[in-house]
Design an enzyme around this catalytic site. Structure first.
Site, PDB file in Angstrom:
ATOM      1  CE  LYS A 154      -4.442  -1.628   1.445  1.00 32.48           C
ATOM      2  NZ  LYS A 154      -5.578  -1.638   2.330  1.00 32.48           N
ATOM      3  CE  LYS A 233      -5.546  -7.089  -1.690  1.00 32.70           C
ATOM      4  NZ  LYS A 233      -6.848  -7.354  -1.150  1.00 32.70           N
ATOM      5  CE  LYS A 236     -13.806  -3.075   0.264  1.00 32.48           C
ATOM      6  NZ  LYS A 236     -12.992  -3.227   1.467  1.00 32.48           N
TER       7      LYS A 236
HETATM    8  P1  ATP Z   1      -8.567  -2.194   0.886  1.00 35.06           P
HETATM    9  O1  ATP Z   1      -7.962  -1.952  -0.475  1.00 35.06           O
HETATM   10  O2  ATP Z   1      -9.189  -0.960   1.460  1.00 35.06           O
HETATM   11  O3  ATP Z   1      -7.612  -2.907   1.809  1.00 35.06           O
HETATM   12  P2  ATP Z   1      -9.758  -4.654   0.151  1.00 35.06           P
HETATM   13  O4  ATP Z   1     -10.374  -4.652  -1.193  1.00 35.06           O
HETATM   14  O5  ATP Z   1      -8.404  -5.274   0.273  1.00 35.06           O
HETATM   15  O6  ATP Z   1      -9.786  -3.164   0.658  1.00 35.06           O
HETATM   16  P3  ATP Z   1     -10.613  -5.497   2.732  1.00 35.06           P
HETATM   17  O7  ATP Z   1     -11.765  -4.805   3.357  1.00 35.06           O
HETATM   18  O8  ATP Z   1      -9.224  -5.111   3.148  1.00 35.06           O
HETATM   19  O9  ATP Z   1     -10.755  -5.323   1.146  1.00 35.06           O
HETATM   20  O10 ATP Z   1     -10.784  -7.058   2.894  1.00 35.06           O
HETATM   21  C1  ATP Z   1     -11.992  -7.659   3.311  1.00 35.06           C
HETATM   22  C2  ATP Z   1     -11.857  -9.140   3.133  1.00 35.06           C
HETATM   23  O11 ATP Z   1     -11.818  -9.455   1.751  1.00 35.06           O
HETATM   24  C3  ATP Z   1     -10.589  -9.721   3.745  1.00 35.06           C
HETATM   25  O12 ATP Z   1     -10.899 -10.953   4.334  1.00 35.06           O
HETATM   26  C4  ATP Z   1      -9.689  -9.941   2.565  1.00 35.06           C
HETATM   27  O13 ATP Z   1      -8.816 -11.029   2.765  1.00 35.06           O
HETATM   28  C5  ATP Z   1     -10.693 -10.256   1.476  1.00 35.06           C
HETATM   29  N1  ATP Z   1     -10.159  -9.853   0.177  1.00 35.06           N
HETATM   30  C6  ATP Z   1      -9.890  -8.597  -0.216  1.00 35.06           C
HETATM   31  N2  ATP Z   1      -9.424  -8.592  -1.460  1.00 35.06           N
HETATM   32  C7  ATP Z   1      -9.387  -9.880  -1.866  1.00 35.06           C
HETATM   33  C8  ATP Z   1      -8.987 -10.542  -3.062  1.00 35.06           C
HETATM   34  N3  ATP Z   1      -8.554  -9.869  -4.093  1.00 35.06           N
HETATM   35  N4  ATP Z   1      -9.083 -11.896  -3.115  1.00 35.06           N
HETATM   36  C9  ATP Z   1      -9.545 -12.598  -2.049  1.00 35.06           C
HETATM   37  N5  ATP Z   1      -9.940 -12.040  -0.887  1.00 35.06           N
HETATM   38  C10 ATP Z   1      -9.862 -10.702  -0.801  1.00 35.06           C
HETATM   39 MG    MG Z   2      -7.332  -5.008   2.196  1.00 37.88          MG
END
Ligand code: ATP
Ligand code: MG
Length: 363
Positions: A154, A233, A236
């Protein structure tokens, strides 16, 4: 009555079940003995999704769906929450934060989370977790946080690299241990954070005596990390997501943005190197996946065709959830009522645990 329940408890469970005590305080002696046998196999599942954006396909396949599956087991009690405090590391617009929080809540409900049987809450409604995060931060070695892959990733990609991003794993550990979460269904990206949560819980236990349950990650091996439209990956904060809840047209536009190579339409293609196929393979049925694989290998099948099939597959697969999501987004008071009720149940677990921690720390 309470003493008898405690006396009968397996030591593995006595630590974390204020909630269970509360639920069963008024059963008769015979029932208590029966209850005791049931509790040996009971597990507490806990997981959260940040409200840093609308939940995307990665969140849904990596965390939300597997967690809801686990929550359906009558032996499990589940706490699922909206991690809005975590979102403050990236979201600066209060209105947007509210909207995202609503969207995350609506997603949990659209996928069928049973909020009567379980606990569904907004992280910031129990702000004591931030207090615990301070205590635990004081026990967390700096190098452990400095080695976090997620922070490194990040901090390379985001313009605003703040201290909250750095200490994120401490707050996440507290999200889990404050509620005695035993199993945490998460995507593979959270594996290292879960290891940190274990280390933090163990460190406190070794310094101050048994206090916290040491949690375990539950990572679905077939799901692992869902790729985003750019092949990294899906996240968000990376702007590479697929939002399955948007209007049909916008969804198709979103799918069309999936990055592919320049192999011409007529040429055979390798599905395993293609982002469209990789995503399709995560949602489609086995025979549909096999059929798309054959089309790639045969040639005369373009990425545009594959994208159209992926789009139709998403519409089919998530038809009900898309409808329910819209329903909850249009009825925010329904969401708020559910969250208020969840907050009350969550508080009943968090407050006594925090009291115990303060006392042990000498505060
Ligand atoms: P941010 O970018 O703000 O970190 P994020 O998209 O990574 O958001 P999170 O809220 O951090 O989402 O993650 C919520 C859940 O979704 C966690 O359990 C995380 O492991 C899962 N997750 C997030 N992105 C992925 C992905 N690309 N593949 C599988 N699981 C995911
Ligand atoms: Mg995340």
């Amino acid at each position: 009555m309470l003493i008898l329940v405690k006396y009968n408890f397996d030591p593995k469970f006595h630590k974390h079940d204020y909630f269970i005590y509360n639920q069963f305080l008024d059963v008769t002696v015979n029932n208590q003995l029966w209850l005791h046998l049931q509790l040996h196999t009971m597990a507490r599942i806990l997981t959260g999704i940040q409200s840093s954006g609308k939940p995307h396909l990665g969140n849904i396949l990596g965390a939300l769906k597997p967690a809801i599956e686990m929550s359906k087991d009558p032996k499990n009690d589940s706490l699922f929450f909206i991690a809005d405090l975590h979102s403050l590391t990236t979201v600066r617009d209060p209105q947007l934060l509210k909207e995202n929080t609503k969207a995350v809540a609506a997603s949990w409900l659209a996928f069928g989370f049973d909020t009567d049987k379980n606990i569904f809450y907004r992280q910031s409604d129990i702000p004591q977790v931030a207090e615990l995060a301070w205590y635990m931060g004081c026990l967390t070695p700096f190098p452990m946080l400095a080695n976090a892959h997620s922070f490194k990733d990040k901090s390379e990609k985001l313009a605003d690299v703040n201290a909250g991003l750095f200490t994120y794993p401490v707050l996440m550990a507290c999200d889990i241990i404050l509620y005695s979460g035993e199993y945490v269904p998460v995507g593979k990206d959270q594996k290292q954070h879960l290891e940190m949560a274990r280390d933090i819980a163990e460190k406190f236990n070794s310094l101050y005596g048994e206090t916290f349950v040491v949690p375990q990650a539950k990572i679905s091996e077939e799901i692992m990390t869902i790729p985003g439209i750019d092949g990294q990956k899906m996240s968000k904060s990376y702007n590479n997501t697929i939002d399955i809840f948007q209007e049909d047209k916008a969804l198709l536009k979103n799918i069309k943005l999936i990055v592919t190579d320049t192999t011409p339409l007529e040429a055979p293609k390798n599905p395993d190197n293609c982002n469209v196929f990789k995503i399709y393979a995560l949602v489609a049925k086995t025979h549909e996946i096999a059929s798309m694989r054959e089309k790639y290998a045969a040639g005369g099948y373009g990425y545009g065709h594959a994208k159209q099939e992926l789009y139709e597959c998403l519409l089919r697969t998530f038809a009900i959830e898309r409808q329910l999501f819209n329903h909850f987004m249009q009825n925010p008071t329904e969401l708020e009522t559910q969250l208020a009720c969840g907050a009350e149940k969550a508080r009943a677990i968090a407050l006594p645990k925090l009291k115990e921690v303060r006392a042990k720390l000498g505060l």
